[in-house]
Design an enzyme around this catalytic site. Structure first.
Site, PDB file in Angstrom:
ATOM      1  N   GLY B 102      31.590  82.577  47.545  1.00 54.05           N
ATOM      2  CA  GLY B 102      31.579  83.938  47.658  1.00 54.05           C
ATOM      3  C   GLY B 102      31.462  84.026  45.847  1.00 54.05           C
ATOM      4  CG  LEU B 132      23.290  82.314  54.575  1.00 56.64           C
ATOM      5  CD1 LEU B 132      21.845  82.275  55.368  1.00 56.64           C
ATOM      6  CD2 LEU B 132      23.358  81.219  53.312  1.00 56.64           C
ATOM      7  CB  CYS B 235      53.192  82.183  33.122  1.00 53.45           C
ATOM      8  SG  CYS B 235      53.003  80.807  32.086  1.00 53.45           S
ATOM      9  CB  CYS B 249      36.826  85.265  53.259  1.00 49.59           C
ATOM     10  SG  CYS B 249      37.262  85.607  51.701  1.00 49.59           S
ATOM     11  CB  CYS B 307      55.836  78.244  32.807  1.00 50.61           C
ATOM     12  SG  CYS B 307      54.365  77.673  33.744  1.00 50.61           S
ATOM     13  CB  CYS B 310      52.072  76.138  30.324  1.00 50.97           C
ATOM     14  SG  CYS B 310      52.511  78.145  30.333  1.00 50.97           S
ATOM     15  CB  CYS B 416      44.040  85.383  70.417  1.00 49.49           C
ATOM     16  SG  CYS B 416      44.432  83.395  69.885  1.00 49.49           S
TER      17      CYS B 416
HETATM   18 ZN   LIG Z   1      52.506  78.733  32.538  1.00 51.29          ZN
END
Ligand SMILES: [Zn+2]
Lengths: 91, 458
Positions: B102, B132, B235, B249, B307, B310, B416
């Site tokens: 999508g 589609l 982060c 979805c 983090c 990073c 279900c």
């Molecule tokens: Zn980071």
């Protein structure tokens, strides 16, 4: 007398819900009354008490005050907007 | 060994299936590792031959546009803030789009059209009819065929001057570094949490800017990560969401145009980053709310020193990345296959075929459908009673009443969509005194598969 006066003053903020927070609360926003000096964290706690389902995403969302990232310790002001933004992974 | 006459119990079958699936995952992993090794060997060969032959005449030198290019991209060149310079930057850039669904569909259409030099597409899925309505790069003719082939064909039809590279494989830690190394910019157009962490980490390890988009229901999100010292995905979200909060979805639905908008914005950000124009959406997050027609841009936190990817102390290495278990970290699978619970003992379950036979024989029973009401409206089995799982607790009396209207020994069955919620419901019902409640294994999907092929699926 002073304390009575203080009790009467409460501030009102708007809480915005996004993504999963929207599903869990069933609303896009709500108004929240808190006492002066309440922090963003305090507001979040109050909202979670109202909607315990939010607990599941409490550690995984961006908290924004007036459209800016906010540390949980920030003190909120009257008419502030606090947004709860969990990540969406779908595509 | 066991042969034709073997009789296995359901639990034996479950056990064997589970072990085969584990073995299959290990084989897939190995295949992907070997393929990436092979690819490295082939690329080395290619570069050897390339060095011995003169450069292709068609490739323009930096800043030089051919006459065809000038004509094709003239509306870009006429933009004072874009012009020849930004267009040349695009032509000399490459972009990797992970996911041709999508988000990837509109992103790829624009990225191919706008004149990137090279566009890579990663996906391992095939096109399905229920894609589609939103995955607009694919056409009916490609149903059942590879999404990468389909997307590549469309991209080439739009712009034959762009090099389209097909990566018909799942993006995994074993091949991620090798694939991503060959590109300047990465577009995350995937649909699950582990992929999002994996792609972000890989971008951090290799120093690539990441254009991250997501869409679900009527909402979308967009951010540029790992750009110019800005934050990475981790982060912002150091803790992955719990499995219950990871919606897909396929379960929650999505309005087709919503990922369309986010995918277009991803293309826009990729163009800005590659063209070196404007202000990319770094350190900010765009939130699209389709229902209220509102777009908000929220300033997000800067890079986190703590983090795990990073951070200052321990930036992630290639080695650490390769060994990181993203499925374990997020507790959800990288593949989009739906979750299959196994909560109930065998005697609390019945197959859709068994239910069909009992129904034909006229066995007295009550059938509860625990899907949400809007699912029930799409399609349901005759004579079923819709009590959504979320309101089961409050509506037990309705079940008692329904059973009361039947004869003494009436059975109670629960169905279900796929057979997960029905197990949760039976577990709850048995605890609430409905000791004979049974779930229909595999839900309406198994009904369509094993009993009535004409029964609509969604
Ligand atoms: Zn980071």
């Amino acid at each position: 007398m002073d304390s009575e006066k203080e009790e009467r003053i409460s501030i009102k903020i708007k809480v915005l819900f996004f993504a999963r927070a929207r599903d869990l609360t069933g609303m896009t926003d709500m108004s929240l009354e808190v006492s002066p000096g309440t922090t963003a964290l305090g507001c979040l706690d109050k909202v979670i008490t109202k909607f315990p389902g939010l607990e599941e995403i409490r550690n995984c969302m961006v908290l924004a005050l007036n459209e800016e990232y906010t540390p949980e310790s920030t003190v909120v002001k009257d008419r502030d907007e606090l947004a709860l933004i969990p990540p969406i992974s779908g595509g | 060994m066991d042969s034709g006459g073997e009789r296995l119990t359901a639990s034996e079958i479950h056990t064997e299936l589970a072990s085969l699936q584990t073995a299959k995952a290990a084989i897939d992993e190995r295949i992907s590792t070997l393929e990436s090794l092979l690819k490295n060997i082939t690329t080395e060969d290619e570069s050897e031959t390339a060095s011995s032959t003169p450069a292709a005449a068609e490739t323009p030198l930096t800043g030089q546009l051919t006459a065809d290019m000038i004509y094709r991209y003239s509306r870009h060149l006429l933009l004072p803030s874009f012009g020849v310079e930004a267009q040349s930057n695009l032509l000399n850039s490459s972009v990797l789009v992970i996911g041709a669904g999508g988000l990837g569909s509109p992103a790829l259409l624009y990225l191919a059209a706008c004149g990137f030099g090279r566009v890579g597409i990663v996906d391992h899925d095939v096109v399905e009819l229920n894609n589609l309505h939103r995955q607009i790069i694919h056409t009916e003719a490609y149903i059942g065929r590879s999404k990468v082939e389909s997307a590549a064909a469309t991209c080439r039809a739009i712009n034959s001057t762009v090099r389209i590279v097909e990566h018909k494989e799942a993006f995994r830690t074993s091949n991620a570094l090798d694939i991503m190394k060959k590109y300047d910019i990465v577009v995350d157009a995937t649909d699950n949490a582990p992929s999002r962490y994996m792609i972000s980490d890989c971008c951090v390890v290799l120093g690539k800017p990441l254009i991250s988009g997501a869409a679900l229901g009527l909402e979308g999100q967009l951010t540029v990560y790992n750009y110019n010292g800005g934050p990475c995905y981790r982060c912002l979200f150091p803790t992955p969401p719990p499995t219950t909060a990871c919606q897909r979805c396929a379960d929650s639905g999505v309005l087709g145009v919503v990922p369309g908008i986010i995918g277009c914005l991803q293309a826009l950000e990729a163009i800005k980053v590659a063209g070196a124009v404007g202000e990319p959406l770094s350190g900010r997050m765009l939130l699209l709310d389709a229902l209220s027609a509102r777009i908000r841009i929220v300033k997000i936190r800067g890079r986190s020193l703590q983090c795990e990817a990073c951070g200052e102390n321990a930036p992630m290495t290639e080695e650490q990345f390769r060994n990181f278990d993203y499925e374990k970290f997020t507790q959800s699978p990288l593949s989009t296959s739906p979750l299959k619970l196994d909560l109930l003992p065998e005697d609390a379950r019945i197959t859709s075929k068994e239910y069909y036979e009992k129904n034909i024989k006229g066995e007295a029973h009550v059938l509860i459908d625990v899907r949400p009401a809007h699912h029930y409206k799409i399609i349901s089995l005759p004579n079923s009673l819709n009590i959504p799982l979320s309101s089961l607790e409050q509506r037990l009396s309705e079940i008692s009443e329904a059973l009361g209207r039947k004869e003494e020994s009436a059975s109670l069955y629960v169905v279900c969509r796929r057979g997960n919620d029905s197990q949760r419901a039976v577990q709850y019902l048995r605890g609430a005194g409905f000791n004979l409640a049974k779930d229909i294994i595999g839900g309406l999907e198994s009904w369509a598969h094993d009993v009535d092929p004409k029964f609509p699926t969604y």
